[in-house]
Motif scaffolding. Sequence first.
Motif, PDB file in Angstrom:
ATOM      1  N   ASP A  64      24.940   1.430 -32.507  1.00 21.36           N
ATOM      2  CA  ASP A  64      26.233   2.004 -32.866  1.00 21.36           C
ATOM      3  C   ASP A  64      27.364   1.243 -32.171  1.00 21.36           C
ATOM      4  N   PRO A  65      28.473   0.990 -32.879  1.00 17.69           N
ATOM      5  CA  PRO A  65      29.576   0.239 -32.264  1.00 17.69           C
ATOM      6  C   PRO A  65      30.237   0.979 -31.113  1.00 17.69           C
ATOM      7  N   ASN A  66      29.980   2.298 -30.968  1.00 16.31           N
ATOM      8  CA  ASN A  66      30.542   3.025 -29.835  1.00 16.31           C
ATOM      9  C   ASN A  66      29.834   2.688 -28.523  1.00 16.31           C
ATOM     10  N   VAL A  67      28.674   2.066 -28.602  1.00 17.34           N
ATOM     11  CA  VAL A  67      27.973   1.623 -27.394  1.00 17.34           C
ATOM     12  C   VAL A  67      28.570   0.274 -26.978  1.00 17.34           C
ATOM     13  N   PRO A  68      29.096   0.132 -25.764  1.00 15.74           N
ATOM     14  CA  PRO A  68      29.689  -1.144 -25.339  1.00 15.74           C
ATOM     15  C   PRO A  68      28.661  -2.273 -25.391  1.00 15.74           C
ATOM     16  N   VAL A  69      29.109  -3.407 -25.887  1.00 13.57           N
ATOM     17  CA  VAL A  69      28.213  -4.568 -25.957  1.00 13.57           C
ATOM     18  C   VAL A  69      27.767  -5.016 -24.567  1.00 13.57           C
ATOM     19  N   PRO A  70      28.614  -5.009 -23.538  1.00  9.32           N
ATOM     20  CA  PRO A  70      28.114  -5.359 -22.202  1.00  9.32           C
ATOM     21  C   PRO A  70      26.963  -4.469 -21.754  1.00  9.32           C
ATOM     22  N   GLN A  71      26.975  -3.223 -22.165  1.00 13.83           N
ATOM     23  CA  GLN A  71      25.880  -2.314 -21.812  1.00 13.83           C
ATOM     24  C   GLN A  71      24.572  -2.782 -22.450  1.00 13.83           C
ATOM     25  N   VAL A  72      24.646  -3.233 -23.686  1.00 12.91           N
ATOM     26  CA  VAL A  72      23.453  -3.749 -24.366  1.00 12.91           C
ATOM     27  C   VAL A  72      22.976  -5.033 -23.692  1.00 12.91           C
ATOM     28  N   LEU A  73      23.909  -5.919 -23.397  1.00 13.35           N
ATOM     29  CA  LEU A  73      23.539  -7.198 -22.789  1.00 13.35           C
ATOM     30  C   LEU A  73      22.891  -7.015 -21.428  1.00 13.35           C
ATOM     31  N   ARG A  74      23.446  -6.130 -20.598  1.00 12.35           N
ATOM     32  CA  ARG A  74      22.871  -5.911 -19.272  1.00 12.35           C
ATOM     33  C   ARG A  74      21.437  -5.399 -19.366  1.00 12.35           C
ATOM     34  N   SER A  75      21.178  -4.561 -20.344  1.00 17.74           N
ATOM     35  CA  SER A  75      19.824  -4.021 -20.488  1.00 17.74           C
ATOM     36  C   SER A  75      18.837  -5.110 -20.920  1.00 17.74           C
ATOM     37  N   VAL A  76      19.308  -6.027 -21.772  1.00 16.65           N
ATOM     38  CA  VAL A  76      18.425  -7.106 -22.236  1.00 16.65           C
ATOM     39  C   VAL A  76      18.193  -8.127 -21.116  1.00 16.65           C
ATOM     40  N   TRP A 153      29.494 -14.464 -27.136  1.00 20.05           N
ATOM     41  CA  TRP A 153      29.976 -15.273 -26.017  1.00 20.05           C
ATOM     42  C   TRP A 153      31.492 -15.179 -25.888  1.00 20.05           C
ATOM     43  N   THR A 154      32.198 -15.352 -27.012  1.00 23.65           N
ATOM     44  CA  THR A 154      33.658 -15.363 -26.981  1.00 23.65           C
ATOM     45  C   THR A 154      34.227 -14.012 -26.562  1.00 23.65           C
ATOM     46  N   GLY A 155      33.643 -12.927 -27.075  1.00 26.72           N
ATOM     47  CA  GLY A 155      34.212 -11.599 -26.818  1.00 26.72           C
ATOM     48  C   GLY A 155      33.726 -10.944 -25.548  1.00 26.72           C
ATOM     49  N   ILE A 156      32.533 -11.313 -25.062  1.00 19.88           N
ATOM     50  CA  ILE A 156      31.944 -10.586 -23.944  1.00 19.88           C
ATOM     51  C   ILE A 156      31.550 -11.499 -22.778  1.00 19.88           C
ATOM     52  N   VAL A 157      30.640 -12.427 -23.028  1.00 18.63           N
ATOM     53  CA  VAL A 157      29.974 -13.141 -21.932  1.00 18.63           C
ATOM     54  C   VAL A 157      30.963 -13.935 -21.091  1.00 18.63           C
ATOM     55  N   ARG A 158      31.860 -14.666 -21.726  1.00 15.87           N
ATOM     56  CA  ARG A 158      32.729 -15.575 -20.985  1.00 15.87           C
ATOM     57  C   ARG A 158      33.715 -14.851 -20.062  1.00 15.87           C
ATOM     58  N   HIS A 159      33.821 -13.524 -20.190  1.00 14.07           N
ATOM     59  CA  HIS A 159      34.751 -12.764 -19.365  1.00 14.07           C
ATOM     60  C   HIS A 159      34.115 -12.259 -18.067  1.00 14.07           C
ATOM     61  N   HIS A 161      31.722 -10.060 -17.195  1.00 21.67           N
ATOM     62  CA  HIS A 161      31.540  -8.629 -16.936  1.00 21.67           C
ATOM     63  C   HIS A 161      30.415  -8.420 -15.936  1.00 21.67           C
ATOM     64  N   LEU A 162      30.451  -7.293 -15.269  1.00 22.37           N
ATOM     65  CA  LEU A 162      29.475  -6.978 -14.236  1.00 22.37           C
ATOM     66  C   LEU A 162      28.056  -7.025 -14.805  1.00 22.37           C
ATOM     67  N   GLY A 163      27.186  -7.758 -14.119  1.00 23.86           N
ATOM     68  CA  GLY A 163      25.790  -7.848 -14.536  1.00 23.86           C
ATOM     69  C   GLY A 163      25.526  -8.865 -15.623  1.00 23.86           C
ATOM     70  N   ILE A 164      26.545  -9.635 -16.029  1.00 24.92           N
ATOM     71  CA  ILE A 164      26.381 -10.662 -17.064  1.00 24.92           C
ATOM     72  C   ILE A 164      26.762 -12.013 -16.463  1.00 24.92           C
ATOM     73  N   PRO A 165      25.794 -12.833 -16.072  1.00 24.71           N
ATOM     74  CA  PRO A 165      26.089 -14.113 -15.406  1.00 24.71           C
ATOM     75  C   PRO A 165      26.540 -15.178 -16.402  1.00 24.71           C
ATOM     76  N   ALA A 166      27.827 -15.248 -16.647  1.00 28.91           N
ATOM     77  CA  ALA A 166      28.344 -16.199 -17.640  1.00 28.91           C
ATOM     78  C   ALA A 166      28.022 -17.640 -17.264  1.00 28.91           C
ATOM     79  N   GLU A 167      27.963 -17.960 -15.958  1.00 34.11           N
ATOM     80  CA  GLU A 167      27.699 -19.329 -15.532  1.00 34.11           C
ATOM     81  C   GLU A 167      26.279 -19.781 -15.855  1.00 34.11           C
ATOM     82  N   GLU A 168      25.387 -18.852 -16.168  1.00 31.40           N
ATOM     83  CA  GLU A 168      24.005 -19.205 -16.481  1.00 31.40           C
ATOM     84  C   GLU A 168      23.770 -19.386 -17.986  1.00 31.40           C
ATOM     85  N   PHE A 169      24.800 -19.201 -18.787  1.00 29.56           N
ATOM     86  CA  PHE A 169      24.684 -19.425 -20.224  1.00 29.56           C
ATOM     87  C   PHE A 169      25.109 -20.860 -20.531  1.00 29.56           C
ATOM     88  N   HIS A 170      24.390 -21.499 -21.448  1.00 32.14           N
ATOM     89  CA  HIS A 170      24.675 -22.886 -21.833  1.00 32.14           C
ATOM     90  C   HIS A 170      24.881 -22.957 -23.349  1.00 32.14           C
TER      91      HIS A 170
END
Length: 336
Positions: A64-76, A153-159, A161-170
Motif C-alpha cells: 500500500d502506498p501509505n506504507v513509507p518506502v524507507p520502511q520497506v527498504l529497511r526491512s529488506v 534511488w532518486t526519491g529515497i536512497v540518495r537522501h 534515510h536512517l537505516g539505508i546506507p546510500a554510500e553502499e549502493f552502486h
Amino acid sequence: MNDPVNRTMLLVDIEKFSDRDDVEQAFLRRMLYDVVDRTMERAGIGETLRLRADQGDSVMEFIDPNVPVPQVLRSVISELPAQLKAVNRMASRGAQMRLRTVVATGFIALDERGIWVGGDLNHACRLLDADLLRAALRERPGDVALCVSQSVWTGIVRHHHLGIPAEEFHEVTLASKNGPLPAWLLGPVPASGQAAPSPGASGPAPTPVPDASGERPGPAGGTEAGPSGGGSASTSASAPAAGPAPAAAPAPAAPPPAGIHFTGGAPAFGGSLVMGNQHGVSGGRVDGDVVMGSVGGPPRPGRASDGHAAADATPEQDAPSPDDRQPPATGEAGPR
C-alpha cells in the motif's frame, strides 16, 4: 481492467530453483513464504496492506502506498537476511535458499483474469531477472542480493534515510531484452557481471587484420592490399579513389669506374703505379723502354708513332721535352 494504482513493489526470487527436484521445490516455496511474511510483520506491514502474486520460484508483494518506502527498504536490507539465515540454519544442505530481491515503485492494474499488469511491473521483473543481479548473488558470501529501481534511488536512497546506507549502493546498467536498464545495486558490483552499453554508444572501429594472402577487409566489404603489398587490391564503389602515385625517386648515380681518383691534394707514390694507359715508375729498376703518357697520341720529336725512339734519333732528340718535365697540376697524379 481496473484503473492503475500506485504501489511499492517487492520482488523476491529463489536462486537455482529449477535445479531442485519437486519435493525440494515445494519445501523451498514454503520457506520463501515464511521468510517474506515474517519480514513484513517485523516491519509492521500487515496482510491488509499488501497484495501477493505467486510466480512459482518467486513472489511479488504490492505494498500500500501509505506504507513509507524507507520502511520497506529497511526491512529488506536488515530483516530479510536475518530471517533467511534463521531458516537456512534448520534446513538440510540441499534445502539451502539464497534470494535475489528488487524494490521498485510504479503503477499496476488488475486485468479481468485477476493478473497484475503494467509497464512499471515489467521493468521490475526485468531487474530481478538480470544477469548482473544473478552474478552479484553468486559472487558474494551473503544469501541476499538487492537492487532498487532508478525511481527508488532518486526519491529515497540518495537522501540517506536512517537505516539505508546510500554510500553502499552502486549505479549499474542491466542488460535486458528491451535494452539497457539503469538501477542501483547494494554492495559491490560483481566482476563477472556485464553492464549494458548506453543506447547508441559505439566503440572505435576495429583495425582490419590482414589475412594470410596479405589482404585486409576494405571499408565496404571489399579488400585492400595488406602490409606485404601482395596481390591486387579491390574495393567497393563507395570506397574513395586512390590518389596519384608518388613520383619515383631518382635513380642513384652510377659508381665511377674502378681505379684511383683524386679530387685535390698532392698525392705521392713510391714503387710502381699503373693506371690505364698512364705509366709511372719510381723507386725501382726498370730495364728496356719506359713510356710516359698516352700511347697513340702525337709522337714527340725523334720518336716513332708507337712511342719508341727512332733508330736514328740523337740523344738530344730522345731527351724529355720541357712539357714532360713540368710538375703535375694540383690533384692530378703524374709521373714522379
